[in-house]
Design a protein around this motif. Structure first.
Motif, PDB file in Angstrom:
ATOM      1  N   LEU A 195       0.385 -54.663   4.961  1.00 18.98           N
ATOM      2  CA  LEU A 195       0.118 -53.317   4.504  1.00 18.98           C
ATOM      3  C   LEU A 195       1.453 -52.615   4.314  1.00 18.98           C
ATOM      4  O   LEU A 195       2.207 -52.427   5.277  1.00 18.98           O
ATOM      5  N   ALA A 196       1.757 -52.250   3.078  1.00 20.09           N
ATOM      6  CA  ALA A 196       2.999 -51.557   2.762  1.00 20.09           C
ATOM      7  C   ALA A 196       2.736 -50.062   2.767  1.00 20.09           C
ATOM      8  O   ALA A 196       1.832 -49.585   2.075  1.00 20.09           O
ATOM      9  N   VAL A 197       3.542 -49.343   3.545  1.00 22.05           N
ATOM     10  CA  VAL A 197       3.368 -47.901   3.694  1.00 22.05           C
ATOM     11  C   VAL A 197       4.672 -47.220   3.307  1.00 22.05           C
ATOM     12  O   VAL A 197       5.723 -47.495   3.911  1.00 22.05           O
ATOM     13  N   VAL A 243       2.309 -43.124   0.119  1.00 22.73           N
ATOM     14  CA  VAL A 243       1.643 -44.156  -0.681  1.00 22.73           C
ATOM     15  C   VAL A 243       1.365 -45.332   0.244  1.00 22.73           C
ATOM     16  O   VAL A 243       2.205 -45.679   1.093  1.00 22.73           O
ATOM     17  N   ILE A 244       0.212 -45.946   0.078  1.00 24.35           N
ATOM     18  CA  ILE A 244      -0.153 -47.077   0.926  1.00 24.35           C
ATOM     19  C   ILE A 244      -0.797 -48.143   0.053  1.00 24.35           C
ATOM     20  O   ILE A 244      -1.579 -47.827  -0.853  1.00 24.35           O
ATOM     21  N   ARG A 245      -0.416 -49.420   0.273  1.00 21.48           N
ATOM     22  CA  ARG A 245      -0.931 -50.513  -0.555  1.00 21.48           C
ATOM     23  C   ARG A 245      -1.169 -51.758   0.296  1.00 21.48           C
ATOM     24  O   ARG A 245      -0.360 -52.099   1.182  1.00 21.48           O
ATOM     25  N   PHE A 246      -2.306 -52.448   0.013  1.00 19.06           N
ATOM     26  CA  PHE A 246      -2.593 -53.750   0.608  1.00 19.06           C
ATOM     27  C   PHE A 246      -1.940 -54.856  -0.212  1.00 19.06           C
ATOM     28  O   PHE A 246      -1.908 -54.783  -1.452  1.00 19.06           O
ATOM     29  N   GLU A 296       3.722 -50.615  -5.774  1.00 19.16           N
ATOM     30  CA  GLU A 296       2.829 -51.689  -6.192  1.00 19.16           C
ATOM     31  C   GLU A 296       3.399 -53.021  -5.715  1.00 19.16           C
ATOM     32  O   GLU A 296       4.620 -53.181  -5.580  1.00 19.16           O
ATOM     33  N   PHE A 297       2.506 -53.984  -5.469  1.00 18.85           N
ATOM     34  CA  PHE A 297       2.926 -55.358  -5.230  1.00 18.85           C
ATOM     35  C   PHE A 297       3.011 -56.083  -6.567  1.00 18.85           C
ATOM     36  O   PHE A 297       2.070 -56.053  -7.365  1.00 18.85           O
ATOM     37  N   VAL A 298       4.151 -56.702  -6.832  1.00 17.23           N
ATOM     38  CA  VAL A 298       4.370 -57.490  -8.036  1.00 17.23           C
ATOM     39  C   VAL A 298       4.319 -58.968  -7.650  1.00 17.23           C
ATOM     40  O   VAL A 298       4.834 -59.360  -6.591  1.00 17.23           O
ATOM     41  N   ASN A 299       3.712 -59.779  -8.501  1.00 20.45           N
ATOM     42  CA  ASN A 299       3.529 -61.212  -8.207  1.00 20.45           C
ATOM     43  C   ASN A 299       2.769 -61.388  -6.899  1.00 20.45           C
ATOM     44  O   ASN A 299       3.102 -62.233  -6.066  1.00 20.45           O
TER      45      ASN A 299
END
Length: 1318
Positions: free
Chosen positions: A1002-1004, A992-995, A1039-1042
């Motif tokens: 970048l969170a991987v 999973v990868i998220r900006f 997921e990024f929260v806040n």
């Protein structure tokens, strides 16, 4: 305390086109309207109580001076030989001229006056005058007074104006019987007669020499006592003389060594005594003699004697002067002396306190005549203290009114002294903190509480001072504020109520031991009346509820006091109040009121208290739910101290079931910890039953190779705590053996009961290994009926051992390990050869004729010991004593686990009510006004700037800039080629990868860990593991929260767990160019099982999550047939929606326009639309079944056209759908030659979507399906020209036109259009 407001939706005015400045401001305001998740105190604080500090304000031994010896050696008319007096000379003794009458009458009059002067300070003491005495008379008087005083203090006042000065040998002078000689009296002898505790006043010349000798003789007494004890070692302790304590004796001397008393004729001869006993009179005379008055320079001594009023009437001039003098001398002492010395001299004994206050005046006056008073203990010099100037001003203002008052032209006007001091205190409060020196006006505030005129303002300022923190409360208590605020509870003034509530809340939050004083004086009734008055505002009732809770906090006397007014019954009617904090402390108060109180528990049972608390286990506020779990836990604990019966068992089992039933719908670790803590008492009360279950578990593990189930056991517990139902043949055998006429029946309360004629006894809790072994060796093992209460509890605790929040799992493991270890000890002890064979007896079969289910209590121990059967295998028993019914111990052990939740709740009242950390800004203040945060404390407000606000304001302005620039990017033509701007190797294959929405992070996520990169600088910031278990679950969602604020990272795994992490980016990491390997800074905010029913699998979708920041809700689904909605703000499960599909859910997303809609894609190729507003069974409003393969992703797109959904499957087909149409409106084939697709991402704002093709390339398309860019090779990051590997995951930046991709070769890349590349 939290001051977070309700979430609001920012409304825009679209009636006109905004200017660029207005548009920027509007974009910035968007973030202020968005709520924050996991930012309350329960997520940011450590759940622990206030650090205990030494209580130095409460005196261990409060003393009283009960006897006074007045020794006058005046020899009126005869001057001592070693003193040459001046002419004229000071003659007044106790304000009497001894030459104005006969010597004997003068001596008697002086003695009477001296006693009256002392009686003003201590009227109840026993006085003995000894006028011109002999040594024998002094011995008789002092010995008698000491004998009558016992352990209380005795005062020895010595006036030696008619005898020689004390000698260097430590002697004072007295007379012989014929008054022809001066006889020396050794201080050593005087110490022996007076003993201790004592206080000495020496008014004579060279008095300092007595003080020095006193200490020498005290040392001599100590040495002699030690020698005596060494010689009498065999003496009984009761016959031994108590040790001397002369070092603790107090001495006040008129002057130092080799000094002579002043002889000024305008002053009294006993100036030191006058200062000690008549301070106001001598202070006025000395003030006039100094001629320092600015307002009345011609004041005479005769007019001073005419000042009207009484010393004890504060409404008169003389009384007010005495009041001001007391406040000033207290203030000087408070600011000059060490705290322990101040407590001992000014708070322990009223007479001693008065003498030392007056001693400060004596030092000031006598020093002006070259005399230095001496004391023991030694005091620092205070004659030049600034507060003496305030005293001189107060005298000057009062004396300026005297001529007009004496002439009858004016009335007395009160001094502005106290009002000015309160103003000075208020100024200090506006800038005060713990780092500054304490306010010198604090003792004056104490004195002002005595005045009705200034009381309200004084209480208000005192409340503000106490609100500075625990240090301020301890400071106020040490100055002596406690008895004053205790007495004020007798006042019925309504205007004082909010102030007193606040002050007492602060005091009891810091020092709970004040509860004893409060109950002893009946002050708790004041708070009970406020609590029961529904017309009182909720915030005041909350403070009252807290105070009552502290009154009963581990305090049996307080529990009995509130029980007399039916506190629990009355409070149960209020537990559903609207105010969340009031509900919380009402429930905590109930839990504390019946804690260890057996009578209170049974009284609550009659009111069905536990049943009335059950609905609060689903309260929207986590703290209220935790408080309810705590109260129910203390309810069970209190029952463990009583004789058990069937009713008590059923009630406690019902409570345990209710606690277990809410675990799977509970997202707050705070609540789950309290549930485990409450369940421990069930385990300890019914310990023997749980140990028997654990023993059976061990037996099953030993015999698993033979697969033989014990014939008298219906259910076996596996090592993981799960249940195994035996086969039909085993159950039939069990039924035949037990000879049950009927099957167990489930009662209305949910328990199994045996229908045979057995009258079950109460369950006996073993308190030792021997007693436990007697249970296993002397009674039949109870049959474990499937789904009975104890099996449910054990199963629940075993499941909580795997809780994703470490503290919860650790607590549950302590409970289960405790039971398992006990069982192992018993099995090991049973298997040990103790010389007695374990034989199989037919009587064991007889004992099994009747089955007792775990829902009931086991039978009483049989009269004759029988041999139980453990799997029909010969064992050996342990010789021990059977625990008979009357021998069962009712004392439970210490708790196995503890949470500190109640202490943490109480700590909030001790901390500043408006600390910057406690304030959450969920709405933006007016831009035209200077930033300030107003908070109310009992009707008062004050302002503070907060660093948190300025940081947030900068962050939100940055966010608006990013959105504005990204919007321009999205509006550019989409045909621009995507270029690689970042490439690096991840530790493992990314899943999973998220900006981050605004920062270049970048969170991987890989199989079991997460790495955060700074993709603009190509720096790895941190790597941490999602789980600490040896076999971690596979990460499937992130997921990024806040994201608009201080971001948190939400990670979901395929075991159904969800974890929230913070501090994954440290400031130091962002400034460095190296790799940060230390992940110790990363901390777990919260964790829970989103879907407890899910089991890890490598072939399914795992846990699929969708986070909605606007509604603060989380959608959770995956390898289950349901979609679960979690309210993160409340940390509760909202509802479950059936998917209607037999396959797993692969993707789920909220609608960005209407948060009530969400779409879910499934593994069978279907796409399903749900509406949360509908009933769960009718919530699926649309289904598209056009895909023929696993749907990789289905997302909402922002477009002006008709299509609102886009989905893609493994087959490579992309379909656009409109919720208003049952079929797709457009189809795009992205994978030619039937290559298929491995990953997909849709840009939420740009007209783009990207697909990872099996042929090892990425295609980027617009929403019409046209190909915009193809990415097949790396062109940066040090791997120039190499072909990309198969794509494992894709994601677009939430705002910018940037695409991140992860490959099966562990490489991660970021691609951006040329025009957006920086």
């Amino acid at each position: 305390m939290n001051m977070s407001g309700e979430l609001s939706v920012f409304q825009r005015d679209t009636s006109h086109s905004p200017s660029p400045d207005e548009q920027g401001q509007e974009e910035e305001d968007e973030d202020w309207a968005i709520g924050l998740a996991f930012s309350s105190e329960r997520h940011t604080d450590r759940i622990e109580g206030l650090e205990e500090c030494a209580q130095n304000w409460r005196l261990k031994d409060r003393m009283k001076t009960v006897s006074v010896a007045l020794i006058l050696c005046l020899n009126v008319g005869v001057d001592p030989p070693d003193v040459v007096k001046t002419q004229p000379c000071a003659r007044l003794e106790c304000w009497i001229d001894p030459l104005a009458m006969s010597p004997q009458k003068a001596l008697e009059a002086i003695g009477v006056n001296l006693q009256k002067q002392y009686e003003r300070w201590q009227p109840r003491a026993r006085y003995k005058q000894t006028l011109d005495p002999t040594a024998d008379e002094i011995k008789k008087v002092t010995s008698t007074l000491r004998r009558n005083a016992k352990d209380e203090r005795v005062l020895f006042h010595y006036n030696g104006h008619g005898v020689p000065k004390p000698t260097a040998n430590g002697e004072i002078w007295v007379f012989n019987r014929s008054y022809t000689q001066y006889i020396p009296l050794s201080i050593y002898d005087l110490q022996t007669w007076m003993w201790s505790p004592s206080i000495y006043v020496f008014d004579c010349s060279n008095a300092g020499m007595i003080v020095d000798a006193f200490q020498q003789f005290a040392d001599q007494h100590q040495r002699e006592y030690e020698q005596l004890m060494a010689q009498s070692r065999n003496t009984l302790p009761s016959q031994m003389t108590p040790p001397p304590n002369f070092k603790q004796c107090i001495q006040l001397a008129a002057c130092a060594t080799n000094q002579i008393l002043p002889m000024n004729s305008e002053l009294p001869a006993d100036l030191f005594t006058a200062c000690l006993t008549t301070p106001i009179k001598i202070a006025l005379r000395w003030f006039v003699l100094q001629n320092t008055s600015r307002l009345v320079p011609r004041m005479t001594l005769e007019s001073v004697d005419k000042i009207p009023g009484q010393l004890n009437d504060r409404r008169t001039m003389l009384g007010e002067l005495n009041w001001i003098f007391t406040a000033i001398t207290d203030t000087i002492a408070w600011n000059s002396l060490p705290r322990d010395v101040f407590q001992r001299l000014f708070r322990q004994d009223l007479l001693v306190a008065s003498l030392f206050r007056n001693f400060l005046l004596a030092e000031r006056i006598l020093k002006s005549y070259d005399c230095t008073p001496v004391s023991w203990p030694k005091l620092p010099s205070t004659s030049q203290h600034p507060m003496w100037s305030a005293w001189d001003l107060a005298l000057d203002i009062c004396l300026s009114q005297l001529p007009g008052i004496l002439e009858g032209k004016e009335t007395f006007q009160n001094s502005p002294f106290f009002e000015e001091q309160l103003t000075a205190f208020q100024v200090w409060l506006s800038h005060g903190s713990q780092k500054r020196s304490p306010p010198e006006q604090l003792p004056i505030v104490l004195q002002v509480l005595l005045s009705q005129v200034h009381r309200l303002r004084a209480l208000e300022l005192l409340g503000r001072f106490l609100d500075l923190g625990p240090w301020a409360v301890n400071l106020a208590l040490s100055v002596g504020i406690f008895p004053y605020v205790l007495k004020l509870l007798q006042s019925s003034a309504r205007e004082l109520r909010p102030l007193l509530l606040f002050i007492w809340t602060k005091i009891l939050a810091v020092d709970v031991t004040c509860q004893a004083d409060l109950v002893r004086d009946g002050g708790h009734k004041y708070f009970l009346s406020v609590l029961q008055d529904t017309s009182v505002p909720d915030d005041q009732r909350t403070l009252a509820a807290f105070v009552v809770s502290r009154v009963v906090w581990n305090h049996p006397v307080g529990q009995e006091a509130v029980a007399q007014v039916a506190f629990i019954s009355n409070t149960l009617e209020m537990v559903y109040e609207k105010d969340r904090l009031l509900r919380q402390w009402l429930v905590i108060g109930i839990g504390l009121a019946w804690h260890n109180a057996i009578a209170a528990r049974w009284s609550a049972i009659r009111d069905s208290a536990h049943e009335k608390l059950f609905p609060l286990l689903r309260d929207p506020i986590p703290e209220v739910r935790a408080a309810t779990a705590y109260a129910l836990g203390t309810f069970i604990h209190s029952g463990g101290k009583t004789e058990r019966n069937e009713l008590a068992n059923k009630i406690d089992q019902a409570v345990a079931l209710q606690l277990l039933n809410v675990v799977n719908s509970e997202a707050s670790p705070l609540v789950r910890k309290e549930i485990v803590s409450a369940l421990q008492w069930i385990v300890l009360i019914f310990e023997s039953t749980f140990i028997q279950m654990a023993i059976q578990q061990l037996e099953e593990e030993k015999n698993k190779d033979s697969n033989l189930l014990s014939p008298n056991v219906e259910v076996a517990l596996t090592s993981s705590g799960s249940l195994q139902r035996p086969n039909r043949r085993s159950r039939a055998a069990t039924s035949n053996v037990t000879n049950l006429g009927t099957s167990p029946e489930l009662s209305e309360s949910g328990f199994y009961h045996s229908t045979n004629s057995v009258n079950p006894d109460h369950i006996r809790r073993a308190v030792s290994i021997s007693s436990l072994s007697s249970l296993t060796a002397s009674s039949t093992l109870p049959s474990l009926a499937f789904n009975t209460i104890y099996v449910k509890i054990w199963h629940g605790l075993s499941n909580m051992e795997k809780d994703p929040y470490f503290e919860v799992s650790n607590m549950a493991k302590k409970l289960t390990d405790y039971v398992r270890n006990k069982a192992k000890e018993l099995v090991a002890a049973r298997d040990t050869d103790l010389g007695r064979a374990y034989t199989y007896s037919n009587s064991s079969n007889d004992s099994m004729d009747k089955t007792i289910y775990i829902g009931d209590s086991p039978p009483p121990a049989p009269a004759q010991r029988t041999t139980p059967s453990f799997n029909r295998i010969r064992k050996r028993s342990i010789p021990s004593t059977i625990v008979e019914e009357g021998e069962t111990s009712r004392e439970l052990k210490d708790p196995l686990v503890a949470t500190g939740f109640i202490e943490w709740c109480a700590k909030h009242f001790a901390e500043p009510a408006a600390s910057n950390e406690d304030i959450q800004l969920n709405s933006k203040p007016n831009h035209e006004k200077e930033l300030s945060i107003e908070f109310e404390i009992c009707g008062r407000t004050r302002e503070r700037d907060t660093e948190m606000y300025y940081t947030r304001e900068w962050r939100y302005a940055r966010n608006a800039t990013v959105r504005r620039e990204a919007k321009e990017e999205c509006q550019r033509p989409t045909k621009a080629k995507m270029k690689e701007v970042f490439c690096n190797r991840n530790p493992l294959v990314p899943s999973v990868i998220r900006f981050h929405p605004y920062d270049p992070w970048l969170a991987v996520a890989d199989k079991d860990g997460c790495t955060v990169w700074d993709w603009e600088r190509s720096v790895r910031l941190i790597h941490f593991n999602n789980q600490q278990q040896p076999r971690a679950a596979r990460i499937t969602s992130m997921e990024f929260v806040n994201g608009h604020d201080d971001a948190l990272l939400l990670i979901g795994a395929d075991d159904g767990s969800c974890r929230i992490w913070r501090d994954f980016i440290r400031t130091g990491s962002r400034l460095s160019s190296g790799i940060v390997e230390d992940s110790s800074a990363v901390s777990l905010v919260s964790a829970w099982n989103c879907i407890a029913e899910m089991t890890p699998s490598t072939r399914c979708s795992g846990l699929v999550l969708d986070w909605n920041q606007d509604s603060l809700q989380l959608l959770a689904t995956g390898d289950v047939r349901l979609i679960r909605i979690w309210d993160v703000e409340r940390e509760l499960k909202v509802s479950d929606f059936p998917t209607g599909s037999e396959n797993c859910v692969t993707s789920i997303h909220h609608s960005p326009r209407d948060h009530s809609l969400f779409v879910a894609a499934c593994g069978d190729g279907s796409v399903r639309l749900f509406d949360k507003r509908c009933n769960a069974q009718k919530s699926r409003v649309m289904t598209w079944r056009e895909h023929t393969a696993w749907v990789i992703d289905c997302e909402w797109i922002s477009t002006d056209g008709a299509a609102n959904l886009v989905s893609g499957s493994l087959a490579g087909d992309i379909r656009f759908m409109d919720p208003r149409h049952p079929t797709s409106v457009h189809t795009v084939a992205t994978a030619p030659n039937s290559q298929g697709m491995t990953a997909m991402a849709v840009h939420p704002k740009a007209n783009l979507f990207a697909c990872g093709i099996v042929g090892q390339h990425i295609s980027v398309h617009d929403q019409e399906g046209d190909l915009c860019s193809t990415i097949a090779y790396h062109d940066g990051g040090g791997i120039l020209g190499s072909k990309i590997a198969a794509v494992s995951c894709l994601t677009f930046h939430p705002h910018r036109v940037c695409l991140a991709a992860g490959g099966m070769d562990s490489l991660i890349s970021v691609f951006s259009s040329e025009k957006s590349k920086k």
